[in-house]
Design a protein around this motif. Structure first.
Motif, PDB file in Angstrom:
ATOM      1  N   TYR A   1       0.837  -1.206   0.000  1.00  0.00           N
ATOM      2  CA  TYR A   1       0.000   0.000   0.000  1.00  0.00           C
ATOM      3  C   TYR A   1       0.869   1.254   0.000  1.00  0.00           C
ATOM      4  CZ  TYR A   1      -4.144  -2.844   0.885  1.00  0.00           C
ATOM      5  OH  TYR A   1      -5.164  -3.746   0.769  1.00  0.00           O
ATOM      6  N   PHE A   2       0.332   2.319  -0.620  1.00  0.00           N
ATOM      7  CA  PHE A   2       1.087   3.574  -0.753  1.00  0.00           C
ATOM      8  C   PHE A   2       0.193   4.764  -0.403  1.00  0.00           C
ATOM      9  CE2 PHE A   2       2.440   0.423  -3.861  1.00  0.00           C
ATOM     10  CZ  PHE A   2       3.785   0.285  -3.552  1.00  0.00           C
ATOM     11  N   TYR A   3       0.829   5.803   0.158  1.00  0.00           N
ATOM     12  CA  TYR A   3       0.088   7.018   0.496  1.00  0.00           C
ATOM     13  C   TYR A   3      -0.297   7.814  -0.750  1.00  0.00           C
ATOM     14  CZ  TYR A   3       0.959   6.530   5.505  1.00  0.00           C
ATOM     15  OH  TYR A   3       0.974   6.085   6.796  1.00  0.00           O
TER      16      TYR A   3
ATOM     17  N   GLU B   1      -2.011  21.686   8.645  1.00  0.00           N
ATOM     18  CA  GLU B   1      -3.109  21.340   7.744  1.00  0.00           C
ATOM     19  C   GLU B   1      -2.635  20.420   6.621  1.00  0.00           C
ATOM     20  OE1 GLU B   1      -6.199  23.599   4.679  1.00  0.00           O
ATOM     21  OE2 GLU B   1      -4.913  24.798   5.995  1.00  0.00           O
ATOM     22  N   PHE B   2      -1.362  20.593   6.208  1.00  0.00           N
ATOM     23  CA  PHE B   2      -0.884  19.887   5.021  1.00  0.00           C
ATOM     24  C   PHE B   2       0.021  18.697   5.329  1.00  0.00           C
ATOM     25  CE2 PHE B   2      -1.560  24.343   3.680  1.00  0.00           C
ATOM     26  CZ  PHE B   2      -2.644  24.110   2.856  1.00  0.00           C
TER      27      PHE B   2
ATOM     28  N   SER C   1       0.154  14.143   0.565  1.00  0.00           N
ATOM     29  CA  SER C   1      -0.760  14.227  -0.578  1.00  0.00           C
ATOM     30  C   SER C   1       0.011  14.680  -1.804  1.00  0.00           C
ATOM     31  CB  SER C   1      -1.889  15.214  -0.280  1.00  0.00           C
ATOM     32  OG  SER C   1      -2.500  15.655  -1.472  1.00  0.00           O
ATOM     33  N   ASP C   2      -0.081  13.919  -2.910  1.00  0.00           N
ATOM     34  CA  ASP C   2       0.704  14.295  -4.091  1.00  0.00           C
ATOM     35  C   ASP C   2       0.220  15.607  -4.692  1.00  0.00           C
ATOM     36  OD1 ASP C   2      -1.626  13.003  -4.956  1.00  0.00           O
ATOM     37  OD2 ASP C   2      -0.531  11.223  -5.585  1.00  0.00           O
ATOM     38  N   VAL C   3      -1.080  15.893  -4.585  1.00  0.00           N
ATOM     39  CA  VAL C   3      -1.599  17.165  -5.105  1.00  0.00           C
ATOM     40  C   VAL C   3      -1.048  18.327  -4.281  1.00  0.00           C
ATOM     41  CG1 VAL C   3      -3.678  18.543  -5.485  1.00  0.00           C
ATOM     42  CG2 VAL C   3      -3.694  16.095  -6.006  1.00  0.00           C
ATOM     43  N   THR C   4      -1.070  18.173  -2.947  1.00  0.00           N
ATOM     44  CA  THR C   4      -0.539  19.221  -2.062  1.00  0.00           C
ATOM     45  C   THR C   4       0.964  19.356  -2.230  1.00  0.00           C
ATOM     46  OG1 THR C   4      -2.279  18.653  -0.485  1.00  0.00           O
ATOM     47  CG2 THR C   4      -0.512  20.056   0.311  1.00  0.00           C
ATOM     48  N   ALA C   5       1.652  18.236  -2.366  1.00  0.00           N
ATOM     49  CA  ALA C   5       3.104  18.274  -2.571  1.00  0.00           C
ATOM     50  C   ALA C   5       3.440  19.084  -3.816  1.00  0.00           C
ATOM     51  CB  ALA C   5       3.658  16.855  -2.687  1.00  0.00           C
TER      52      ALA C   5
ATOM     53  N   ASN D   1       7.869   9.572   0.334  1.00  0.00           N
ATOM     54  CA  ASN D   1       6.598   9.714   1.050  1.00  0.00           C
ATOM     55  C   ASN D   1       5.894  11.002   0.631  1.00  0.00           C
ATOM     56  OD1 ASN D   1       6.633   7.349   2.486  1.00  0.00           O
ATOM     57  ND2 ASN D   1       7.629   8.224   4.273  1.00  0.00           N
ATOM     58  N   GLY D   2       5.924  11.275  -0.655  1.00  0.00           N
ATOM     59  CA  GLY D   2       5.401  12.548  -1.154  1.00  0.00           C
ATOM     60  C   GLY D   2       6.545  13.520  -1.279  1.00  0.00           C
ATOM     61  N   LEU D   3       6.664  14.424  -0.300  1.00  0.00           N
ATOM     62  CA  LEU D   3       7.708  15.453  -0.354  1.00  0.00           C
ATOM     63  C   LEU D   3       8.164  15.777   1.058  1.00  0.00           C
ATOM     64  CD1 LEU D   3       9.156  17.647  -2.190  1.00  0.00           C
ATOM     65  CD2 LEU D   3       7.254  19.148  -1.611  1.00  0.00           C
ATOM     66  N   TYR D   4       9.474  15.747   1.280  1.00  0.00           N
ATOM     67  CA  TYR D   4      10.064  16.231   2.527  1.00  0.00           C
ATOM     68  C   TYR D   4      10.680  17.598   2.246  1.00  0.00           C
ATOM     69  CZ  TYR D   4       9.961  11.610   4.886  1.00  0.00           C
ATOM     70  OH  TYR D   4       9.589  10.444   5.478  1.00  0.00           O
ATOM     71  N   ILE D   5      10.256  18.609   2.982  1.00  0.00           N
ATOM     72  CA  ILE D   5      10.891  19.929   2.902  1.00  0.00           C
ATOM     73  C   ILE D   5      11.757  20.075   4.146  1.00  0.00           C
ATOM     74  CG2 ILE D   5      10.523  22.425   2.787  1.00  0.00           C
ATOM     75  CD1 ILE D   5       7.820  21.901   1.499  1.00  0.00           C
ATOM     76  N   VAL D   6      13.070  20.170   3.942  1.00  0.00           N
ATOM     77  CA  VAL D   6      14.034  20.175   5.048  1.00  0.00           C
ATOM     78  C   VAL D   6      14.530  21.603   5.293  1.00  0.00           C
ATOM     79  CG1 VAL D   6      16.173  19.162   5.929  1.00  0.00           C
ATOM     80  CG2 VAL D   6      14.736  17.847   4.350  1.00  0.00           C
ATOM     81  N   THR D   7      14.322  22.092   6.512  1.00  0.00           N
ATOM     82  CA  THR D   7      14.744  23.457   6.861  1.00  0.00           C
ATOM     83  C   THR D   7      15.597  23.433   8.126  1.00  0.00           C
ATOM     84  OG1 THR D   7      12.805  23.891   8.259  1.00  0.00           O
ATOM     85  CG2 THR D   7      12.600  24.418   5.913  1.00  0.00           C
ATOM     86  N   GLU D   8      16.194  24.570   8.427  1.00  0.00           N
ATOM     87  CA  GLU D   8      16.932  24.676   9.678  1.00  0.00           C
ATOM     88  C   GLU D   8      15.982  24.443  10.851  1.00  0.00           C
ATOM     89  OE1 GLU D   8      18.239  28.620  11.043  1.00  0.00           O
ATOM     90  OE2 GLU D   8      17.127  29.490   9.373  1.00  0.00           O
ATOM     91  N   PHE D   9      16.507  23.907  11.938  1.00  0.00           N
ATOM     92  CA  PHE D   9      15.698  23.579  13.112  1.00  0.00           C
ATOM     93  C   PHE D   9      15.591  24.798  14.016  1.00  0.00           C
ATOM     94  CE2 PHE D   9      15.267  21.841  17.464  1.00  0.00           C
ATOM     95  CZ  PHE D   9      14.063  21.165  17.293  1.00  0.00           C
ATOM     96  N   MET D  10      14.361  25.129  14.407  1.00  0.00           N
ATOM     97  CA  MET D  10      14.113  26.274  15.289  1.00  0.00           C
ATOM     98  C   MET D  10      13.646  25.728  16.636  1.00  0.00           C
ATOM     99  SD  MET D  10      14.920  28.794  13.303  1.00  0.00           S
ATOM    100  CE  MET D  10      14.168  30.299  13.898  1.00  0.00           C
ATOM    101  N   ALA D  11      14.584  25.674  17.580  1.00  0.00           N
ATOM    102  CA  ALA D  11      14.412  24.896  18.809  1.00  0.00           C
ATOM    103  C   ALA D  11      13.268  25.370  19.697  1.00  0.00           C
ATOM    104  CB  ALA D  11      15.721  24.900  19.603  1.00  0.00           C
ATOM    105  N   LYS D  12      12.950  26.666  19.664  1.00  0.00           N
ATOM    106  CA  LYS D  12      11.975  27.194  20.626  1.00  0.00           C
ATOM    107  C   LYS D  12      10.576  27.359  20.058  1.00  0.00           C
ATOM    108  CE  LYS D  12      15.527  29.261  23.521  1.00  0.00           C
ATOM    109  NZ  LYS D  12      16.089  30.478  24.155  1.00  0.00           N
TER     110      LYS D  12
END
Length: 470
Positions: free
Chosen positions: A159-161, A219-220, A240-244, A272-283
């Motif tokens: 099965y796939f998302y 939401e996304f 969601s591929d449409v949202t991605a 798994n669709g799309l991973y958007i990787v950003t800097e980590f904001m700890a607080k």
């Protein structure tokens, strides 16, 4: 010879550009360098390298390989600076998706037949389902993709998302189909987003990403803490591929932006669709940060610093002629060292001196933060961002209260039309409240620019620190 002078000009221009590279600049290798000399860095075409220091030799830099972590010397002539990704509506995460076409039409497109040539189409016989069409042994095999329990399957075993997941799996595993997927048949008029992300240096390697615990749910999609190449990161997963596909625009905008008060994009992974990787904001986000700490921990000086940092980030967007359109304290993140940064560029668009976006769904507008011209006429500009900034200032100095407390969205719209403006939060400096009301001028052209706001905030912060001995 004419070409010789042109070549010399090209080299000197390249060297001039390279001289401007600072530590942290991301570069993409233009060719393989697999037999390095002592102290040189080995890499393959397309590898991402990070500049560490400028060496004594002309156009020579010390760099770190983003995938292997190895360090060594590189020549500026062998690499190019990582490019911004253009906002291009022809870019597709699913260039192999052809929409509602018939089986015979699919066969006609998969020519000449080569094993593993494939496309995906909507099922005409079974609305809501899809069909994977694969060329094998000089024929096209049609596999029905069943949509069941919010997932997709061909054999009811795997099965796939989404379709992106499915194509990724069958590109590596034969599974229930006759052959692995070898080459996509792209729909006419589309361009592969994966290829463009790779060429411009923004496509990251999945094996180098370690996902940790979930730290948010939007939401996304979910947001996770993670690590990429030894660096702590935040990862937004759009399943969601449409949202991605829609989030490609946000990604494209973020590749153009480099500022200390904007959350920095590190790259994307197609998994798994799309991973958007950003800097980590700890607080976390500013509204929760203010609510959880309150007046006993956070002083007026802190609030002025946050207000100024957000303003500096927005001034940068103003210079880039970009409109954020969703500026609010929930979209401001706080770093480990207590710096406020603007995030969530999902609604960002180019400011063409008041963008008219009639196709916007009004029900999705953040009403409490949206300027009257946005609510009434769907017109957005940097000056409508200024209105939102005024509301954000009110959030900051009220320690995270919801704007227009106790009012319904309908009441907010009606009261704004009648000229209502929120009163000053408790203990808010008069000069700051004056900035808020200036941001809330009904006529957009009467509102100050972010440049002017930043100047006035800097003055207010200096005066406040002087008067209070900070």
């Amino acid at each position: 010879m004419p070409w010789a002078s042109s070549y010399s000009l090209y080299i000197s221009t390249e060297e001039m550009a390279a001289k401007a590279w600072q530590s942290g600049t991301q570069c993409v290798a233009k060719s393989d360098h697999t037999k390095p000399k002592a102290s040189e860095l080995a890499y393959l075409k397309g590898d991402l390298l990070t500049i560490l220091t400028v060496e004594t030799g002309k156009g020579i830099f010390r760099a770190r390989h983003n995938r292997t972590g190895e360090e060594g010397l590189i020549s500026a002539s062998k690499v190019r600076e990582r490019e911004a990704l253009r906002v291009d509506h022809h870019l597709s995460l699913m260039p192999w998706f052809h929409g509602k076409i018939s089986g015979p039409e699919a066969v006609g497109k998969l020519q000449p037949m080569k094993d593993g040539l494939f496309l995906v189409r909507e099922s005409i016989r079974h609305p809501g389902d899809y069909v994977l069409c694969v060329s094998f042994n000089q024929e096209v095999i049609h596999y029905r993709i069943i949509y069941q329990d919010s997932k997709l399957t061909i054999d009811r075993g795997q099965y796939f998302y989404n379709l992106i997941d499915m194509v990724e799996f069958y590109s590596k595993n034969k599974g229930a189909i006759a052959t692995t997927l070898q080459k996509p048949k792209e729909k006419e008029g589309t361009k592969s987003a994966a290829l463009q992300l790779y060429k411009t240096g923004w496509l990251l390697d999945l094996p180098n990403l370690t996902l940790g615990e979930k730290i948010g749910q939007g939401e996304f999609g979910a947001v996770y803490e993670g690590e990429y190449m030894g660096r702590k990161v935040a990862v937004k997963n759009i399943k969601s591929d449409v949202t991605a596909q829609a989030f490609l625009d946000e990604t494209s905008v973020m590749t153009k932006l480099q500022h200390k008060n904007l959350v920095q994009l590190i790259g994307v992974i197609l998994h798994n669709g799309l991973y958007i990787v950003t800097e980590f904001m700890a607080k976390g986000n500013l509204v929760n940060y203010l609510r959880s700490r309150g007046r006993s921990v956070i002083t007026t000086v802190h609030l002025l610093h946050y207000a100024l940092e957000v303003c500096e980030g927005m001034e940068y967007l103003e210079c880039k002629k970009l409109v954020h359109r969703d500026l609010a304290a929930r979209n401001i993140l706080i770093s480990e060292d207590n710096v406020a940064k603007v995030s969530d560029f999902g609604l960002a668009t180019v400011d063409l001196a008041k963008v008219d976006l009639q196709n916007i769904d009004s029900t999705k507008l953040p009403v409490r933060w949206t300027a009257p011209e946005g609510l009434n006429n769907k017109k957005f500009s940097t000056r409508s961002d200024v209105w939102s900034y005024g509301v954000l200032l009110w959030e900051i100095f009220s320690y995270g209260m919801q704007p227009y407390p106790k009012m319904t969205l309908k009441e907010v719209k009606e009261e704004l039309e009648q000229g209502y403006r929120m009163p000053a939060p408790e203990n808010c400096p008069p000069e700051v409240y004056a900035l808020m009301t200036a941001c809330w001028e009904k006529e957009p052209k009467m509102r100050p620019s972010f440049h002017k706001l930043r100047e006035r905030l800097q003055t207010e912060l200096t005066n406040y620190e002087s008067d209070n001995g900070s």
